[in-house]
Design a protein around this motif. Structure first.
Motif, PDB file in Angstrom:
ATOM      1  N   THR A   3       9.956 -24.071   3.391  1.00 30.69           N
ATOM      2  CA  THR A   3       8.999 -23.509   3.827  1.00 30.69           C
ATOM      3  C   THR A   3       7.766 -24.626   3.944  1.00 30.69           C
ATOM      4  N   ASN A   7       6.205 -26.253   7.391  1.00 28.83           N
ATOM      5  CA  ASN A   7       4.991 -26.207   7.642  1.00 28.83           C
ATOM      6  C   ASN A   7       4.511 -27.652   7.745  1.00 28.83           C
ATOM      7  N   LYS A  10       5.192 -28.435  11.602  1.00 33.76           N
ATOM      8  CA  LYS A  10       3.957 -27.419  12.197  1.00 33.76           C
ATOM      9  C   LYS A  10       2.806 -28.377  12.377  1.00 33.76           C
ATOM     10  N   ARG A  14       1.054 -29.785  16.083  1.00 33.64           N
ATOM     11  CA  ARG A  14      -0.262 -29.175  16.363  1.00 33.64           C
ATOM     12  C   ARG A  14      -1.128 -30.433  16.216  1.00 33.64           C
ATOM     13  N   LEU A 158      -3.507 -26.110  -5.179  1.00 33.71           N
ATOM     14  CA  LEU A 158      -3.310 -24.835  -4.703  1.00 33.71           C
ATOM     15  C   LEU A 158      -1.902 -24.553  -4.433  1.00 33.71           C
ATOM     16  N   LEU A 159      -0.994 -25.627  -4.030  1.00 33.07           N
ATOM     17  CA  LEU A 159       0.338 -25.480  -3.734  1.00 33.07           C
ATOM     18  C   LEU A 159       1.176 -25.171  -5.116  1.00 33.07           C
ATOM     19  N   GLN A 162       0.494 -21.717  -6.532  1.00 29.59           N
ATOM     20  CA  GLN A 162       1.286 -20.847  -5.753  1.00 29.59           C
ATOM     21  C   GLN A 162       2.885 -20.843  -6.358  1.00 29.59           C
TER      22      GLN A 162
ATOM     23  N   GLU B  91      -2.373 -17.603   9.237  1.00 30.48           N
ATOM     24  CA  GLU B  91      -1.185 -18.245   8.940  1.00 30.48           C
ATOM     25  C   GLU B  91      -1.113 -19.242   7.705  1.00 30.48           C
ATOM     26  N   TYR B  95       1.818 -18.789   5.061  1.00 30.52           N
ATOM     27  CA  TYR B  95       2.207 -20.018   4.471  1.00 30.52           C
ATOM     28  C   TYR B  95       2.056 -19.924   2.791  1.00 30.52           C
ATOM     29  N   PHE B  96       1.039 -19.811   2.309  1.00 27.97           N
ATOM     30  CA  PHE B  96       0.731 -19.827   0.799  1.00 27.97           C
ATOM     31  C   PHE B  96       1.330 -18.745   0.046  1.00 27.97           C
ATOM     32  N   SER B  97       1.501 -17.559   0.828  1.00 26.14           N
ATOM     33  CA  SER B  97       2.236 -16.458   0.261  1.00 26.14           C
ATOM     34  C   SER B  97       3.828 -16.679   0.241  1.00 26.14           C
ATOM     35  N   LYS B  98       4.206 -17.341   1.448  1.00 26.94           N
ATOM     36  CA  LYS B  98       5.578 -17.716   1.411  1.00 26.94           C
ATOM     37  C   LYS B  98       6.192 -18.806   0.590  1.00 26.94           C
TER      38      LYS B  98
END
Lengths: 469, 231
Positions: A3, A7, A10, A14, A158-159, A162, B91, B95-98
């Motif tokens: 994931t 990201n 992405k 972008r 934050l990461l 999670q 998004e 992302y943070f949920s995934k």
């Protein structure tokens, strides 16, 4: 981890600046590869034409003196493989054409002149320049802040909150950058294959695999090293400066310094002193063109005795052919003695240089890159050895004809054109990298070691994210 | 419930927290007031596991079943919720949920963001176009989406306009009503008084005063705080 990887991609896609830069760089890679292919194919075509021209000269050779034909000689062309435009290696310095003739061994000459204007001003613009210097530099610029940017933005916390481990986040980012480098690299290789797909065999696939693995390992080393420096210093400026200094040391300073050092370890004679020593030794042998030489007299007596005749005119063969071959063989021994030492010294120097991979992974990369492209010293010496073996056979055949030929043509010892037609061209079969991979063991080992050690240190440093201030 | 017992923490021989005792019940918002360097962020970092206490004990327990609350049930909202600017609000939440191994439909994600105070139209906009208050809401939504039992907020109202600040208070009160345990570290005396049930004043790593907000007015709290800071 996937994931995060997705990201990061992405983010790349972008980012307009990144996209512009990537498109520009991919275009540059494609254009460089394309011109490399064109140039390489042109060179292959030129060699083919030159070889055909030489063949035609031999085919059209009328009744001619075989010894004069040995002086006329021929040329051995070091063939350009379809991969040699990826990394030109030593070819730029050594040249690609070797003149083969009687009595003497020549040096390879005639490197391509097509880029001589660029060479004098900027150095040769080859795809390997982009692979070895520009892509790593790009990777340094993309990776020096992947850790610090997450710290300063507060996203790292934050990461982790999670449920991600610090280690996983860093490795996902490293893998994203590696995949970017791999993409750039693979696009060039695919483009290369597109133009040469009909010439690809197992040997080429094996070579390309080595090429790919070596570069990917090196890129992984560059990214991991940059990330590790930023993990240690926790500061963008320090991380970038230090990594750039190391890049400079690895790619510019150390190769030159270590190169000079290894040359000092196994010193080579100068061209002048080598020639002098060879001339001295050569003078001790038979001079085929000097009838007053005592050794000629001895050989003459031996041959006369063998044929049980009293004078050369009674011999059923041409004595001068035997004489010339004896001279040739003596010359070969002198060459083997001096050049044999020279070549073994060169191999020693290469081995010593390969050891520098322990402090400079770039040295290992260069060695493997040239090896996979078939343009390193080992391949070059293989070409020289095979060309010399051919030269000896070629001259021996001419001398044999000159000695034992059935001369029916008026006007002296003239051989028929059929004989000259029967002389085969030099057909170089490239060294098999599959059979010689052991010669590059240290390069592979050091690249793997660098990778494992760096990844282990990063893993250790990112096992747990702890704030200590 | 959060329970910190006799926590001591020092960095380079400098004491950051000195024998800190703190208890925050489920369904309670606790406001930790203090100047810069008082130990507020260190307390939050200890609870997040980003630093280790030299001494003492930390307990985070779900009052419903007395089970230990794991790290994946803790929400963290920093002063600046710096999300990914190239992703939209939805998004970012996705992302943070995934990465927390949670998969939601687009509708669920949108509902979560709206529940946390974001306008529906804004959910599709890029984070780079968000105000600080909007980013805070996405930050809360990230914690909310993983059904956090504990919310740790480090200076969440800093830099927010009064309207956004008030919105934040309302969202936190909503979370409290759902049984969440909330610790909010702040400088903002008024906001803490308005939002929190219980207030602690931290000075140089020592919890010098604890009170219920209903027992003091904003004026009294400000005076109390200033007095402690002076002495």
């Amino acid at each position: 981890m996937f994931t995060i990887f997705k990201n990061e991609w992405k983010a790349f896609l972008r980012n307009k600046l990144f996209l512009f830069f990537s498109v520009f760089f991919i275009s540059l890679l494609i254009v460089t590869t394309y011109f490399g292919i064109i140039q390489n194919n042109q060179q292959i075509q030129n060699q083919k034409s030159a070889q055909e021209h030489m063949r035609k000269q031999w085919e059209e050779m009328g009744p001619y003196n075989a010894h004069s034909a040995a002086h006329f000689g021929t040329y051995a062309f070091k063939p350009n493989s379809i991969l040699s435009n990826l990394d030109e290696g030593v070819n730029a310095v050594t040249g690609i054409v070797l003149r083969l003739e009687g009595h003497k061994q020549n040096d390879v000459a005639f490197s391509e002149a097509s880029q001589s204007i660029f060479v004098s001003q900027f150095g040769k613009f080859k795809i390997s320049l982009l692979f070895q210097f520009i892509i790593p530099l790009l990777l340094i610029f993309f990776s020096f802040n992947i850790y610090t940017s997450e710290i300063t933005s507060g996203r790292l916390k934050l990461l982790i909150v999670q449920g991600n481990s610090f280690s996983k986040i860093i490795f996902a980012k490293i893998m994203t950058l590696l995949s970017f480098a791999a993409l750039l690299f693979i696009i060039s290789i695919l483009f290369q294959l597109l133009f040469n797909y009909n010439q690809i065999g197992w040997e080429q696939i094996f070579r390309l695999s080595i090429f790919l693995i070596a570069y990917l390992l090196y890129y992984l080393i560059i990214i991991s090293f940059t990330v590790l420096v930023s993990l240690i210093f926790k500061n963008n400026t320090s991380a970038l400066s230090l990594t750039l200094i190391c890049w400079f040391l690895w790619t510019i300073f150390l190769p030159k310094t270590i190169g000079s050092f290894t040359e000092n370890l196994t010193t080579q004679p100068s061209r002048f002193s080598l020639q002098n020593s060879m001339d001295e030794d050569r003078a001790k042998g038979i001079d085929g063109h000097n009838p007053e030489d005592k050794r000629i007299k001895d050989l003459e007596a031996k041959v006369l005795e063998e044929y049980n005749v009293d004078s050369l005119s009674q011999l059923p063969i041409n004595f001068y052919g035997i004489l010339l071959q004896a001279d040739e063989e003596y010359g070969n021994k002198v060459w083997d003695k001096h050049y044999g030492k020279l070549y073994s010294n060169l191999i020693e120097q290469k081995k010593h240089y390969q050891l520098s991979g322990i402090i400079n992974p770039f040295a290992s990369l260069q060695s493997l890159s040239m090896a996979a492209s078939g343009t390193d010293l080992i391949h070059h010496l293989d070409f020289l050895n095979k060309a010399e073996i051919y030269r000896r056979g070629f001259i021996k055949a001419l001398n044999h004809e000159y000695t034992y030929g059935d001369f029916k043509i008026d006007g002296g010892n003239l051989s028929s054109s059929d004989f000259f037609k029967s002389i085969n061209d030099f057909n170089y079969i490239e060294l098999s990298i599959q059979k010689n991979i052991f010669k590059y063991f240290t390069d592979i080992l050091f690249l793997i070691l660098w990778t494992i050690i760096l990844l282990l240190i990063i893993h250790n440093k990112t096992k747990k994210y702890l704030i200590n201030e | 419930m959060i329970h910190l017992k006799n926590i001591t923490k020092s960095f380079n021989n400098k004491i950051a927290l000195n024998n800190l005792n703190l208890k925050i019940n489920s369904g309670e918002i606790y406001g930790l007031l203090g100047a810069n360097g008082a130990g507020k962020s260190t307390t939050i970092n200890l609870l997040l596991g980003f630093t280790k206490a030299d001494n003492g004990e930390i307990k985070m327990i779900d009052s419903n079943d007395e089970s230990k609350i794991e790290k994946d049930r803790i929400g963290y909202i920093p002063e600046n919720v710096n999300l990914y600017p190239y992703l939209s609000g939805i998004e970012n939440l996705d992302y943070f949920s995934k990465i927390a191994n949670l998969n939601f439909s687009k509708k669920q994600l949108e509902d979560t963001l709206v529940n946390c105070g974001l306008e529906k139209d804004s959910t599709q906009k890029l984070i780079s176009d968000y105000s600080k208050g909007m980013r805070q809401k996405v930050g809360i939504a990230i914690a909310y989406a993983k059904n956090a039992k504990i919310y740790l907020l480090d200076e969440p109202a800093s830099g927010l306009d009064p309207y956004s600040s008030n919105e934040l208070s309302l969202i936190l009160k909503k979370l409290k009503d759902q049984g969440s345990t909330i610790l909010m570290a702040s400088h903002d005396i008024f906001r803490v008084r308005e939002t929190c049930d219980k207030i602690g004043i931290l000075k140089s790593g020592v919890l010098v005063k604890e009170m219920y907000s209903k027992d003091v007015t904003s004026k009294q709290l400000e005076k109390l705080y200033l007095d402690f800071m002076k002495n």
